[in-house]
Design a protein around this motif. Structure first.
Motif, PDB file in Angstrom:
ATOM      1  N   VAL A 121      15.405  -4.087  -1.329  1.00 37.95           N
ATOM      2  CA  VAL A 121      16.146  -4.093  -2.597  1.00 37.95           C
ATOM      3  C   VAL A 121      15.380  -3.318  -3.664  1.00 37.95           C
ATOM      4  N   MET A 122      14.073  -3.550  -3.761  1.00 36.08           N
ATOM      5  CA  MET A 122      13.275  -2.863  -4.766  1.00 36.08           C
ATOM      6  C   MET A 122      13.198  -1.366  -4.509  1.00 36.08           C
ATOM      7  N   THR A 123      13.294  -0.974  -3.231  1.00 36.49           N
ATOM      8  CA  THR A 123      13.233   0.452  -2.885  1.00 36.49           C
ATOM      9  C   THR A 123      14.510   1.176  -3.262  1.00 36.49           C
ATOM     10  N   TYR A 124      15.664   0.562  -2.977  1.00 34.36           N
ATOM     11  CA  TYR A 124      16.932   1.257  -3.148  1.00 34.36           C
ATOM     12  C   TYR A 124      17.712   0.820  -4.390  1.00 34.36           C
TER      13      TYR A 124
ATOM     14  N   GLY B 205       0.801  -1.218   0.000  1.00 33.87           N
ATOM     15  CA  GLY B 205       0.000   0.000   0.000  1.00 33.87           C
ATOM     16  C   GLY B 205       0.831   1.264   0.000  1.00 33.87           C
ATOM     17  N   TYR B 206       2.035   1.188   0.600  1.00 37.43           N
ATOM     18  CA  TYR B 206       2.896   2.370   0.701  1.00 37.43           C
ATOM     19  C   TYR B 206       4.272   2.091   0.099  1.00 37.43           C
ATOM     20  N   ASP B 207       4.330   1.243  -0.899  1.00 36.53           N
ATOM     21  CA  ASP B 207       5.534   0.713  -1.514  1.00 36.53           C
ATOM     22  C   ASP B 207       6.748   1.648  -1.540  1.00 36.53           C
TER      23      ASP B 207
ATOM     24  N   ASP C 147       5.210  -3.385 -11.684  1.00 34.92           N
ATOM     25  CA  ASP C 147       4.764  -3.382 -10.285  1.00 34.92           C
ATOM     26  C   ASP C 147       5.672  -4.308  -9.479  1.00 34.92           C
ATOM     27  N   ALA C 148       6.841  -3.805  -9.120  1.00 34.43           N
ATOM     28  CA  ALA C 148       7.847  -4.630  -8.459  1.00 34.43           C
ATOM     29  C   ALA C 148       7.415  -5.063  -7.063  1.00 34.43           C
ATOM     30  N   PHE C 149       6.698  -4.199  -6.364  1.00 39.68           N
ATOM     31  CA  PHE C 149       6.283  -4.554  -5.012  1.00 39.68           C
ATOM     32  C   PHE C 149       5.145  -5.568  -5.040  1.00 39.68           C
TER      33      PHE C 149
END
Length: 414
Positions: free
Chosen positions: A224-227, A182-184, A359-361
């Motif tokens: 990992v997906m965030t950074y 929801g807040y990926d 949509d990686a998350f």
């Protein structure tokens, strides 16, 4: 905008959304009640009410002829399941998923997150305050069965009002998954650190290794997906998710097919201190040790419920009430091979949509829940509110065909 146009927009957009969210709220509350010690005496009635609400939302929503054909085919399969098993689970699931059209996906997930979080906090508060529910559960959890040759391993673990420590750890994992999706992209490194410490704390209370490991996978992959943003668009990441999903389903089918052999191998190991010569069985036995005997448990009943011999095209009434942990096995056992294959096909299609939309998350959440479902059956049950992947399927497979009005203005009637 004239008054007639105003009422037209309210009927077209606001009323259907209101019907949907009333139904979703009820489904989520039913899940929360199920996780508490309270026995819901009107659960069946509530299911009928939510089905009616989602059905009304479906009728009030515009679909293309292709979408209507898809819905009709799935409802037909669900009707066959109802006629064979006497349970309307699949009809409710298909209707709910179709009703998700036109509802923003992140909005749905966040709403489900907050309602579930609030409900869980109420359960925990009541237990901690000594008002309702037990703080802990002392039981034989069976972890030392192979080591002690049948001896018991009685332990006390915390439940915080949720009846079983695994239920507490499971709800933490589901909240974690919904919150991350929801807040990926908004999460910071210190948020991930806090959530990891919270994960360790939940593990300390429940001693649930499965949920702790899966939650750790979820946090690390999301980090990992965030950074590492370039990784979000790489095809290899989505291919890896599909391979993990296929491996999880394939392993589960193999385990169901060979559970009696695993049981014989357990007996050989316990009573003769010997390992089977067959490499395949030896691998499954080692996996079953890690899974705390879940494969072996498929042979606990007189019919060996859950083994592949008890599967059928559309299941049967006898398969509706027997409980075991393995989620993918339960999917085919409880609902039948045909609905199980259709659900797996929908999962593969959802992964493809994740890749198309980058949509990686969604990929991360889906993949870790696929792994979790090898060992736990939380997502596959009569409770629609447990499986928020259905919201993703409804949103991706039935995209909104029109723009929602940003604002509604009323001009004087001329």
């Amino acid at each position: 905008m004239g008054i007639r146009n105003f009422y037209g927009i309210v009927w077209k957009y606001k009323i259907p959304q209101l019907l949907f969210y009333i139904g979703l709220s009820a489904e989520l509350i039913i899940v929360i009640i199920d996780k508490s010690n309270y026995i819901n005496p009107i659960e069946g009635l509530l299911f009928r009410v939510t089905f009616l609400l989602f059905g009304l939302k479906l009728v009030c929503t515009g679909y293309t002829w292709k979408e209507w054909c898809l819905i009709a085919v799935l409802e037909l399969v669900s009707l066959i399941s109802y006629r064979v098993t006497g349970r309307n689970d699949l009809i409710r699931i298909v209707t709910f998923t179709a009703a998700c059209k036109g509802i923003p996906l992140k909005q749905m997930i966040r709403y489900a997150f907050y309602v579930t979080l609030a409900g869980c906090m109420v359960i925990v508060f009541l237990a901690v305050a000594g008002i309702y529910g037990d703080m802990s559960l002392t039981a034989d959890y069976g972890r030392e069965w192979a080591v002690t040759y049948g001896g018991s391993s009685v332990e006390t673990r915390y439940t915080l009002g949720m009846g079983h420590p695994n239920a507490l750890s499971c709800m933490f994992l589901m909240l974690l998954a919904m919150g991350i999706y929801g807040y990926d992209k908004r999460q910071k490194w210190y948020v991930y650190l806090f959530l990891m410490l919270l994960n360790i704390g939940i593990y300390g209370l429940t001693d649930s290794k499965t949920s702790m490991l899966v939650a750790t996978m979820l946090l690390l992959a999301s980090f990992v997906m965030t950074y590492c943003r370039f990784f979000r668009e790489k095809f290899i990441a989505y291919l890896g998710g599909f391979l993990v999903f296929a491996l999880c389903v394939g392993f589960s089918v193999d385990a169901a097919a060979n559970a009696p052999r695993v049981m014989e191998a357990w007996r050989l190991y316990v009573y003769c201190d010997a390992m089977p010569e067959d490499n395949h069985t030896r691998i499954l036995l080692q996996a079953d040790k890690f899974m705390n005997g879940r494969i072996k448990s498929l042979t606990d009943s007189e019919r060996n419920d859950g083994t592949i011999e008890t599967w059928s095209a559309f299941s049967c009434p006898e398969n509706m009430d027997y409980y075991f942990d393995m989620g993918w096995v339960k999917l085919f056992y409880r609902y039948g091979v045909v609905p199980g294959i259709l659900y797996c096909a929908a999962c593969a299609a959802l992964l493809w949509q994740f890749y198309r939309k980058k949509d990686a998350f969604g990929l991360v959440v889906f993949t870790v829940l696929a792994v979790y479902s090898v060992m736990e059956a939380h997502l596959f049950s009569v409770y629609i509110g447990r499986n928020f992947l259905l919201m993703m399927m409804g949103s991706y497979f039935l995209p909104s065909s029109g723009c929602q009005p940003a604002a509604i203005e009323i001009s004087p009637k001329k």
